[in-house]
Design an enzyme around this catalytic site. Structure first.
Site, mmCIF file in Angstrom:
data_model
loop_
_atom_site.group_PDB
_atom_site.id
_atom_site.type_symbol
_atom_site.label_atom_id
_atom_site.label_comp_id
_atom_site.label_asym_id
_atom_site.label_seq_id
_atom_site.Cartn_x
_atom_site.Cartn_y
_atom_site.Cartn_z
ATOM 1 N N LYS A 109 -10.627 -0.526 10.349
ATOM 2 C CA LYS A 109 -10.955 -1.716 9.580
ATOM 3 C C LYS A 109 -11.296 -2.933 10.263
ATOM 4 O O LYS A 109 -11.527 -4.205 10.037
ATOM 5 C CB LYS A 109 -9.684 -2.083 9.007
ATOM 6 C CG LYS A 109 -9.497 -0.937 7.582
ATOM 7 C CD LYS A 109 -8.197 -1.556 7.187
ATOM 8 C CE LYS A 109 -7.326 -0.451 6.235
ATOM 9 N NZ LYS A 109 -8.214 0.173 4.982
ATOM 10 N N HIS B 220 0.820 -1.078 -0.187
ATOM 11 C CA HIS B 220 -0.058 0.031 -0.024
ATOM 12 C C HIS B 220 0.830 1.229 -0.106
ATOM 13 O O HIS B 220 2.046 1.121 0.463
ATOM 14 C CB HIS B 220 -0.877 0.065 1.445
ATOM 15 C CG HIS B 220 -1.923 1.152 1.470
ATOM 16 N ND1 HIS B 220 -1.711 2.219 1.748
ATOM 17 C CD2 HIS B 220 -3.104 1.078 1.137
ATOM 18 C CE1 HIS B 220 -2.735 3.072 1.797
ATOM 19 N NE2 HIS B 220 -3.820 2.141 1.315
ATOM 20 N N GLN C 69 -4.319 -4.898 6.811
ATOM 21 C CA GLN C 69 -5.393 -5.988 6.490
ATOM 22 C C GLN C 69 -5.215 -7.270 7.201
ATOM 23 O O GLN C 69 -5.798 -8.226 6.677
ATOM 24 C CB GLN C 69 -4.959 -6.131 4.960
ATOM 25 C CG GLN C 69 -5.302 -5.099 4.075
ATOM 26 C CD GLN C 69 -6.935 -4.499 4.029
ATOM 27 O OE1 GLN C 69 -7.708 -5.233 4.478
ATOM 28 N NE2 GLN C 69 -7.076 -3.265 3.391
ATOM 29 N N CYS D 209 -4.952 2.651 -3.616
ATOM 30 C CA CYS D 209 -3.685 3.194 -3.253
ATOM 31 C C CYS D 209 -2.513 2.154 -2.905
ATOM 32 O O CYS D 209 -1.732 2.077 -2.109
ATOM 33 C CB CYS D 209 -4.002 3.824 -1.676
ATOM 34 S SG CYS D 209 -5.457 4.974 -1.537
HETATM 35 N N1 C6P Z 1 -6.627 0.445 2.711
HETATM 36 C C1 C6P Z 1 -8.258 -0.091 1.001
HETATM 37 O O1 C6P Z 1 -7.391 -0.911 0.623
HETATM 38 P P1 C6P Z 1 -5.508 3.837 6.659
HETATM 39 O O2 C6P Z 1 -6.016 4.576 5.747
HETATM 40 O O3 C6P Z 1 -4.282 4.860 7.332
HETATM 41 O O4 C6P Z 1 -6.509 3.469 7.619
HETATM 42 O O5 C6P Z 1 -4.940 2.652 6.252
HETATM 43 C C2 C6P Z 1 -3.738 2.673 5.472
HETATM 44 C C3 C6P Z 1 -3.521 1.329 4.681
HETATM 45 C C4 C6P Z 1 -2.027 0.549 5.113
HETATM 46 N N2 C6P Z 1 -1.984 -0.714 4.757
HETATM 47 C C5 C6P Z 1 -2.932 -1.355 4.048
HETATM 48 C C6 C6P Z 1 -2.327 -2.836 3.712
HETATM 49 C C7 C6P Z 1 -4.105 -0.726 3.811
HETATM 50 O O6 C6P Z 1 -5.031 -1.479 3.104
HETATM 51 C C8 C6P Z 1 -4.692 0.523 4.181
HETATM 52 C C9 C6P Z 1 -5.849 1.094 3.849
HETATM 53 C C10 C6P Z 1 -7.682 0.969 2.350
HETATM 54 O O7 C6P Z 1 -9.344 0.143 0.751
HETATM 55 C C11 C6P Z 1 -7.893 2.289 1.786
HETATM 56 S S1 C6P Z 1 -6.958 2.657 0.550
#
Ligand code: C6P
Length: 402
Positions: free
Chosen positions: A221, A118, A198, A358
């Site tokens: 999440k 990510h 995740q 992302c």
């Molecule tokens: N992914 C999605 O996949 P935040 O936005 O800070 O709570 O998390 C960031 C983040 C970091 N690592 C991984 C593996 C992620 O999946 C995510 C967030 C979301 O839909 C939003 S892009």
């Protein structure tokens, strides 16, 4: 066994949307009434600041806030003072790079990462590398676009100082072979920053067993409120790290010619923290424990396997992650932009995500503009799989590809 009828009654969003097929939990999980209620109770019957007030209500708020730290620590089998509250996974991942990275990385050092990251895992280290003259090395992916130990070994050298890697890919749902990667990295004296955004909501995580140096995740999440996340760090590392934000509550002594900070984790929690959100996160841990994290993992894997089996039989649908063992499905309607395709699912009240999620490195690697992503959680059932599959068929027909 997960009883989805019972579980859905715990999520009031289904009251107003009985037809809702929510398959976007990898973006954000739905919020159970239990957690919402606890947050509401704190705000209604307390609602004061922590660590400051010298009166009973503030002591109570501080106790609730610190109880939440203990609950989170228990949830990932961490010591209490290794849990830093942040605004989310992104904030936590950035903190490691900005503090540990900027303090320790030198020109010519190597930072190992992957194409499955990510942006919040990869970009902070790209920035450190650029500023410090370090080199980013990418673990080559195998023919299924997975990270393997063998491929990790091929980029690990004596110059490797940091491994910044995802535990579970948010696009592909692949679980990285983390334990062995950590063991090998440590043999080279490199530290490992794990992006577990995740992973923590969906599988049992034991930071002591993993022996990871840092682990980051988000509350939203895992059924907690938005705006709170966690950085787990080994205490000996947190102790030598400089804070990156300065100000209220993190200071120990402040003089005209010097300033000192509180011990970790408090030196990283500058200003008034997200008190009600942190308390909500503690209750979200209770909630997930009451359902059983292993049960949740089994349930969503079962649903994803069934959905992938059926989606992959539709002519005109490509599934990219047949080998994944988590609740994430990466797929496309062939020849159709994912945003266009997603509109058919939306019309049917099937909430999926579309785009690069992302994580542009992997979408580029797949050679596509983006993917559709369905992601399962404890409240999904086989009827949701039916609706997903029907919508995929409808999208194929609608766009007249086959
Ligand atoms: N992914 C999605 O996949 P935040 O936005 O800070 O709570 O998390 C960031 C983040 C970091 N690592 C991984 C593996 C992620 O999946 C995510 C967030 C979301 O839909 C939003 S892009």
């Amino acid at each position: 066994m997960i009883d989805t009828n019972k579980i859905r009654k715990m999520f009031r969003v289904y009251e107003n949307n009985p037809n809702l097929v929510y398959l976007d939990s990898a973006a954000s999980a739905l919020k159970p009434d239990f957690v919402n209620q606890k947050v509401y109770e704190f705000n209604s019957f307390n609602g004061v600041n922590v660590h400051r007030g010298v009166y009973e209500l503030s002591y109570e708020a501080t106790n609730m806030y610190e109880d939440a730290r203990q609950k989170v620590a228990n949830f990932i089998n961490s010591p209490f003072d290794s849990v830093v509250f942040t605004r989310g996974a992104s904030d936590a991942l950035n903190l490691v790079a900005l503090s540990y990275g900027m303090q320790n990385i030198k020109p010519g050092d190597e930072i190992v990462t992957s194409l499955l990251e990510h942006h919040s895992s990869h970009m902070p280290w790209f920035n450190v590398a650029k500023k410090k003259g370090a080199i980013i090395k990418y673990i080559p992916l195998d023919e299924n676009n997975m990270i393997t130990v063998e491929n990790f070994k091929s980029v690990l050298t004596d110059k490797t100082k940091v491994v910044a890697i995802t535990y579970v890919s948010n696009v592909m749902g692949y679980v990285s072979p983390i334990k062995e990667i950590i063991r090998l990295a440590h043999k080279k004296n490199a530290i490992v920053s794990l992006d577990a955004a995740q992973a923590v909501p969906h599988m049992k995580i034991d930071v002591k067993d993993l022996d990871c140096d840092f682990l980051s995740f988000s509350g939203h999440k895992m059924c907690a409120p938005f705006g709170v996340g966690v950085l787990y760090g080994k205490k000996e590392l947190l102790d030598i790290m400089e804070p990156v934000e300065f100000g209220g509550d993190m200071a120990d002594t402040v003089m005209m010619d010097n300033q000192t900070y509180k011990d970790a984790p408090y030196k990283f929690e500058t200003g008034t923290p997200m008190v009600s959100e942190v308390i909500g996160l503690g209750y979200a841990c209770d909630f997930l424990n009451s359902i059983g994290i292993e049960e949740i993992e089994r349930h969503e894997n079962m649903l994803a396997l069934e959905a992938k089996r059926r989606l992959s039989q539709i002519k005109g649908v490509t599934v990219y992650n047949m080998k994944a063992t988590t609740g994430v499905i990466a797929f496309n309607i062939d020849g159709v932009h994912p945003h266009d395709a997603a509109s058919v699912f939306d019309k049917n009240n099937v909430c999926i995500r579309a785009g690069h999620h992302c994580a542009q490195l992997i979408t580029r690697h797949l050679g596509v503009l983006g993917t559709l992503r369905a992601s399962f959680y404890m409240y999904n059932d086989l009827k949701d799989v039916d609706r997903l599959v029907e919508s995929a068929k409808e999208a194929v027909e609608f766009f007249g590809q086959f």
